[in-house]
Motif scaffolding. Structure first.
Motif, PDB file in Angstrom:
ATOM      1  N   ASP A 195       0.868  -1.178   0.000  1.00  0.00           N
ATOM      2  CA  ASP A 195       0.000   0.000   0.000  1.00  0.00           C
ATOM      3  C   ASP A 195       0.905   1.229   0.000  1.00  0.00           C
ATOM      4  O   ASP A 195       1.624   1.485   0.971  1.00  0.00           O
ATOM      5  N   LEU A 196       0.881   1.985  -1.083  1.00  0.00           N
ATOM      6  CA  LEU A 196       1.754   3.144  -1.193  1.00  0.00           C
ATOM      7  C   LEU A 196       1.468   4.191  -0.125  1.00  0.00           C
ATOM      8  O   LEU A 196       2.378   4.891   0.328  1.00  0.00           O
ATOM      9  N   LEU A 197       0.207   4.289   0.270  1.00  0.00           N
ATOM     10  CA  LEU A 197      -0.147   5.283   1.285  1.00  0.00           C
ATOM     11  C   LEU A 197       0.401   4.915   2.655  1.00  0.00           C
ATOM     12  O   LEU A 197       0.514   5.788   3.523  1.00  0.00           O
ATOM     13  N   GLN A 198       0.732   3.638   2.834  1.00  0.00           N
ATOM     14  CA  GLN A 198       1.327   3.205   4.097  1.00  0.00           C
ATOM     15  C   GLN A 198       2.849   3.201   4.029  1.00  0.00           C
ATOM     16  O   GLN A 198       3.503   2.891   5.013  1.00  0.00           O
ATOM     17  N   GLN A 199       3.404   3.523   2.853  1.00  0.00           N
ATOM     18  CA  GLN A 199       4.853   3.521   2.671  1.00  0.00           C
ATOM     19  C   GLN A 199       5.411   4.937   2.661  1.00  0.00           C
ATOM     20  O   GLN A 199       6.409   5.216   2.001  1.00  0.00           O
ATOM     21  N   ASN A 202       8.332  -3.672  -6.298  1.00  0.00           N
ATOM     22  CA  ASN A 202       9.494  -3.259  -7.078  1.00  0.00           C
ATOM     23  C   ASN A 202       9.259  -1.945  -7.818  1.00  0.00           C
ATOM     24  O   ASN A 202      10.207  -1.353  -8.336  1.00  0.00           O
ATOM     25  N   LEU A 203       8.016  -1.458  -7.860  1.00  0.00           N
ATOM     26  CA  LEU A 203       7.702  -0.157  -8.458  1.00  0.00           C
ATOM     27  C   LEU A 203       7.241   0.845  -7.406  1.00  0.00           C
ATOM     28  O   LEU A 203       6.617   1.853  -7.726  1.00  0.00           O
ATOM     29  N   ARG A 204       7.565   0.594  -6.154  1.00  0.00           N
ATOM     30  CA  ARG A 204       7.008   1.416  -5.079  1.00  0.00           C
ATOM     31  C   ARG A 204       7.505   2.860  -5.107  1.00  0.00           C
ATOM     32  O   ARG A 204       6.843   3.755  -4.572  1.00  0.00           O
ATOM     33  N   LEU A 205       8.665   3.118  -5.721  1.00  0.00           N
ATOM     34  CA  LEU A 205       9.175   4.482  -5.787  1.00  0.00           C
ATOM     35  C   LEU A 205       8.894   5.155  -7.125  1.00  0.00           C
ATOM     36  O   LEU A 205       9.298   6.301  -7.337  1.00  0.00           O
ATOM     37  N   LEU A 206       8.189   4.474  -8.019  1.00  0.00           N
ATOM     38  CA  LEU A 206       7.863   5.088  -9.305  1.00  0.00           C
ATOM     39  C   LEU A 206       6.987   6.333  -9.147  1.00  0.00           C
ATOM     40  O   LEU A 206       7.243   7.349  -9.811  1.00  0.00           O
ATOM     41  N   PRO A 207       5.943   6.319  -8.304  1.00  0.00           N
ATOM     42  CA  PRO A 207       5.178   7.568  -8.113  1.00  0.00           C
ATOM     43  C   PRO A 207       6.030   8.715  -7.598  1.00  0.00           C
ATOM     44  O   PRO A 207       5.842   9.872  -8.005  1.00  0.00           O
TER      45      PRO A 207
END
Length: 972
Positions: A212-216, A769-774
């Motif tokens: 969950d990107l919002l939790q990262q 593996n794409l968590r930092l793309l945004p």
């Protein structure tokens, strides 16, 4: 006492890493469950099968093959050496501890040097048989993750250290996937064909983890240094087991490390399939040597013309080889196993082209249209009043004079030409053994060469005359006053007439706007139009001369580089067309003046590095691929001669290129091959072919496609697309393109790969593996080239777009996502040379947010082009004394400055060492200027520095949390 003993928690961020913070690839991976809070994708939610028993470990590590091929065997990483001195504690009792901290130290994996995982050529690359991929922490060695949260002890220094409440470490775990091993190959001269390759479905690829990107948030920015998901090829994919058979990351990387088998699956995934290619990784060849095939045996496929490489197949008892691109059977050259120089049999399996993915062939005469050209530099130097007043002429002449020994001239054929540009053209003639003469031509309508000879001078034969000319050049124009005419257009035509029959480089150094036809430009920088709909037209070429002349130059093997220095509008958008279509580069120095030592040093360093950079001449680039795959679109500074051929009059070493790949037919092979070949002439006059080969497995699973995507390569591709879109359609269209592509990927992932939480209040899930793309996309649209703002001058925006479209991946990521370091509380080893490597140890990077910046602290922001030294408003006097040697903050001058070395201050030496280390760039000529920013100082300077804090909301831009929330609402 070692550094790890002084700060034990700092060096224990993840058990999967060695003491040096580098993954230990040699340890077999353990099967482990996914980390807490991480969900398996739907393709991996079934019971995990075990490792196939028929895949055996290889008998050796391939070092014998490496030695046979002339490549050094893999070297094991060394632990960090003992720290030198512990950090000094300062009187801070009167200051309350703040809430900020270095987010990098509070969690996540420790920084990893990219060169340790996808190293400069000659070091082993990441392979399936030596490592597995953990999506939460890159490549791991199979050790169990630590359950403790790492952090730095709260040693008070310049205001102390206090961790952020509620911030936790990112979990790093071993992947529960499979370990792929190559079966033993019959080496040592065997010509037996390879074993049958298994079908694509039998190859277990990287696993898919949902987060969950919002939790990262805040994101763990140290993960930007981690390698992408590894390329897992089937056993026996290559004819040798050398670790260098597949392409290292710096030379060529793909946005997808598992390629869809069909065009429909690629279109469904919404992930772009593109290659990021950088054929040269350093400015000089000796810094990154590539294996050379010394004999003249070049074996190529008769149909597709691809070069023999490690992924072909030998058949018919080794007498023939099958092309891995088009499957055509070709004869093995009769001299392939014979050393003609020593007249003896050689071991086929030790040949360079069968053991390395990046090689150079010495081209035979049939690869030459004409004899190799010499290296030619034609300097067009602005000698009008603005250039004289700013000191440009004197600084340019002195820099060239001091760089004569650095200009490539090993074959003694390099030639130089000089033309002064104002209201007339000033030619300089030097004959061997004579004094220089200046010849003035006032006819600008039809510029001509005043004498047929001696305008193009041999650097070897006319060395004394060239030195005399450069030493007196600044004095020749001291009486030039009031002349603001700049006849750059006629000067370009004259220079082309001078060197066009040979080819070479035209280097323009201009301090004013060209205002004489052809190429006349008008000021159009109306501040009222900035940020409006009219703004996009300001990035279009004002005069068609610059595109048409660039095409003429490309045909004549002439490239153009622009060095622009005007303190007022100079129309960088129009002038940059010349380098864009002739494989040159545009360098912009706004408000430059040689009276400021920082300006003079920056230009002299960069110009000298530019002159000494080795270039490839008369170069062409072609990228080939397996049947059913084709190159559709190319991005970068070059001229597209045909649909798949890019022309480079001179091939620079500090640029990269993007190639969009299309799938036309269904792929039935277990892996595809892609090969880039650069035919060029070296600075020594030798015709060569640099060949780069990359193999990528195929898959019919959408989950595999996402699990193997490379977030850094995708961001680099987006940057190239955005730069091209901005120049053709405007800033807003470029921003919309990038953000829309990201939204489509998030929406596809949510729709196709998630089975729960699909309501409007669902979390924003993505593969790990794409968590930092945004974050990288947000950083890209907040860059000065694409930022939505009415305060950015058009010249500055155009210059930034040129950088975005050409920078190599390493420097591009830093340019859009700057590095932030805390300097008032350095770790014990930071600022000292590592005893094992001799390299200066850098402090850990911080998240780009003002929440971590304390009012008593000292911070360094570095985007690779500019550095900012931020000083808090409550910095203690002792800190100011140690760094500047001044009694208090009020005495520190802001703006462009040089950092002093304070006698007796250990902190001053360490900070200067860190700044010096950050300025070292083997693949770039840039020397960043340093700006001192006081929190209570110049508001404009403070605002400029704060725009690099991309996780915050500033200058009409969203914060990172607002950006993610908007994405969730957009895809729901």
């Amino acid at each position: 006492m070692s550094a790890s003993q002084q700060n034990p928690s700092y060096f224990q961020a993840n058990n999967a890493y060695s003491a040096s913070g580098v993954p230990q690839y040699g340890i077999p991976a353990q099967v482990a469950p996914p980390p807490a809070g991480v969900q398996l994708g739907i393709s991996q939610q079934a019971q995990q099968p075990g490792i196939p028993s028929d895949i055996a470990a290889p008998a050796g590590d391939g070092s014998e093959l490496s030695a046979a091929a002339g490549v050094a065997p893999p070297q094991h990483d060394q632990p960090i050496a003992a720290a030198h001195k512990s950090r000094r504690a300062y009187a801070v009792e009167q200051y309350a501890y703040g809430s900020g901290a270095i987010a990098n130290d509070l969690g996540g994996t420790p920084p990893v040097d990219p060169s340790a995982v996808a190293a400069p050529y000659g070091q082993p690359a990441i392979t399936a048989e030596t490592s597995t991929y953990s999506p939460m922490g890159g490549v791991t060695s199979g050790m169990q993750p630590s359950s403790s949260t790492p952090g730095i002890p709260a040693t008070p220094a310049y205001g102390g250290y206090q961790p952020i409440a509620g911030q936790t470490a990112a979990v790093s775990t071993s992947s529960s996937g499979f370990v792929q091993q190559f079966s033993n190959l019959g080496l040592g001269g065997s010509t037996a064909s390879k074993a049958a390759t298994p079908a694509p479905s039998s190859i277990p690829l990287n696993q898919l983890y949902n987060i969950d990107l919002l939790q990262q948030t805040p994101p763990t920015i140290s993960d930007l240094s981690l390698p992408p998901p590894p390329i897992i090829l089937p056993p026996n994919a290559s004819v040798t087991n050398n670790p260098n058979v597949n392409c290292p990351l710096p030379y060529m990387r793909s946005t997808l490390n598992a390629v869809p088998t069909s065009s429909s699956l690629l279109k469904k995934s919404k992930i772009p399939f593109a290659l990021i290619i950088q054929p040269y990784t350093t400015l000089r060849a000796e810094e990154a040597p590539v294996p050379v095939v010394s004999d003249s045996i070049i074996s190529r496929c008769r149909r597709c013309r691809s070069y023999i490489n490690p992924f072909i197949t030998f058949i018919d008892q080794g007498h023939k080889w099958r092309c891995n691109m088009c499957n055509l059977t070709n004869d093995v050259p009769t001299a392939f196993d014979w050393d003609a120089r020593n007249q003896k049999q050689v071991d086929r399996w030790s040949r360079v082209e069968l053991n390395n993915s990046v090689v150079e062939f010495v081209a035979p005469p049939e690869y030459m249209v004409r004899p190799p050209q010499p290296l030619v530099y034609a300097f067009l130097i602005d000698v009008s009043a603005p250039a004289i007043a700013s000191g440009l002429v004197a600084t340019t002449a002195r820099t060239i004079l001091e760089s004569l020994d650095r200009i490539p001239n090993k074959d003694k054929r390099t030639r130089l030409a000089f033309i002064g540009v104002s209201s007339s053209l000033h030619y300089f003639s030097v004959a061997p053994g004579s004094v220089p003469n200046m010849l003035v031509v006032s006819d600008l309508e039809e510029p001509f060469l005043p004498v047929p000879h001696n305008l193009m001078m041999s650097l070897t034969d006319c060395r004394q005359g060239i030195e005399t000319l450069l030493s007196k050049m600044s004095d020749m124009f001291t009486n030039t006053t009031g002349t603001t005419t700049n006849a750059m257009g006629p000067a370009l035509k004259a220079a082309h007439q001078l060197i066009g029959n040979i080819g070479g480089k035209i280097i323009c150094l201009m301090a004013s706007l060209p205002n004489v036809n052809p190429g006349k430009l008008e000021p159009r920088d109306d501040k009222k139009s900035m940020g409006s709909s009219v703004d996009k037209s300001l990035l279009h070429t004002q005069n068609s001369f610059y595109k048409s002349f660039a095409v003429e130059c490309s045909k004549s093997q002439v490239s153009v580089d622009m060095f622009l220095f005007s303190a007022v509008y100079q129309d960088v958008a129009s002038l940059s067309n010349l380098p864009r279509y002739t494989s040159g580069q545009t360098y912009f120095y706004p408000g430059w003046n040689a009276g400021r030592p920082e300006d003079a040093i920056k230009f002299a360093h960069e110009f000298s590095e530019h002159l000494s950079m080795e270039v490839a001449l008369e170069a062409v680039l072609r990228v080939r691929a397996t049947n059913g795959v084709r190159m559709s679109t190319f991005y970068g500074n070059f001229f597209t001669r045909s649909s798949d051929l890019c022309a480079f009059p001179s091939f620079p070493r500090d640029q990269s290129y993007a190639v969009e790949v299309a799938i036309d037919e269904t792929i039935t092979k277990p892996f595809i091959s892609l090969q880039a070949a650069v035919l060029h002439t070296t600075c020594e006059g030798e015709r060569r072919i640099r060949v780069i080969t990359l193999a990528i497995p195929t898959t019919s699973s959408l989950a595999d496609v996402y699990a193997s995507a490379d977030q850094v390569a995708i961001s680099a591709y987006f940057a190239q697309r955005a730069a091209e879109k901005a120049f053709s359609a405007g800033i807003q269209d470029a921003r919309d393109l990038v953000v829309t592509r990201l939204a489509e990927m998030l929406q596809t992932y949510r729709k196709e790969l998630m089975t729960s939480n699909v309501g409007a209040s669902a979390p924003l899930q993505f593969c790990s593996n794409l968590r930092l793309l945004p974050l990288l996309v947000l950083a890209l649209v907040k860059n000065v080239g694409l930022r939505k703002s009415a305060q950015i001058p058009v010249d500055l925006r155009a210059s930034a777009l040129n950088l975005i479209g050409t920078l190599p991946v390493k420097y591009l990521m830093q340019y859009i996502h700057a590095d932030l370091y805390c300097l008032h509380s350095l770790p014990a080893e930071a600022g000292y040379p590592d005893e094992a490597t001799g390299e200066i140890v850098l402090p850990p990077k911080m998240n780009l947010t003002s929440a971590l910046i304390q009012r008593y602290g000292l911070y360094l922001i570095d985007d690779g082009q500019t550095e900012f030294l931020w000083v808090g408003r409550e910095a203690v006097p002792q800190l100011i004394m140690d760094v500047w040697g001044l009694p208090s903050l009020e005495h520190v001058k802001t703006g462009k400055a040089s950092l002093p070395v304070v006698e007796g201050s250990e902190l001053s030496k360490r900070i200067n060492a860190i700044v010096g280390k950050l300025r070292e760039k083997k693949g770039s000529i840039v020397w960043p200027n340093l700006y001192v920013v006081r929190e209570d100082g110049d508001p404009a300077l403070k605002l400029w520095a704060s725009t690099f804090l991309i996780e915050d909301r500033a200058d009409m831009g969203q914060s990172y949390m607002e950006f993610l929330t908007g994405m969730r609402e957009r895809i729901s």
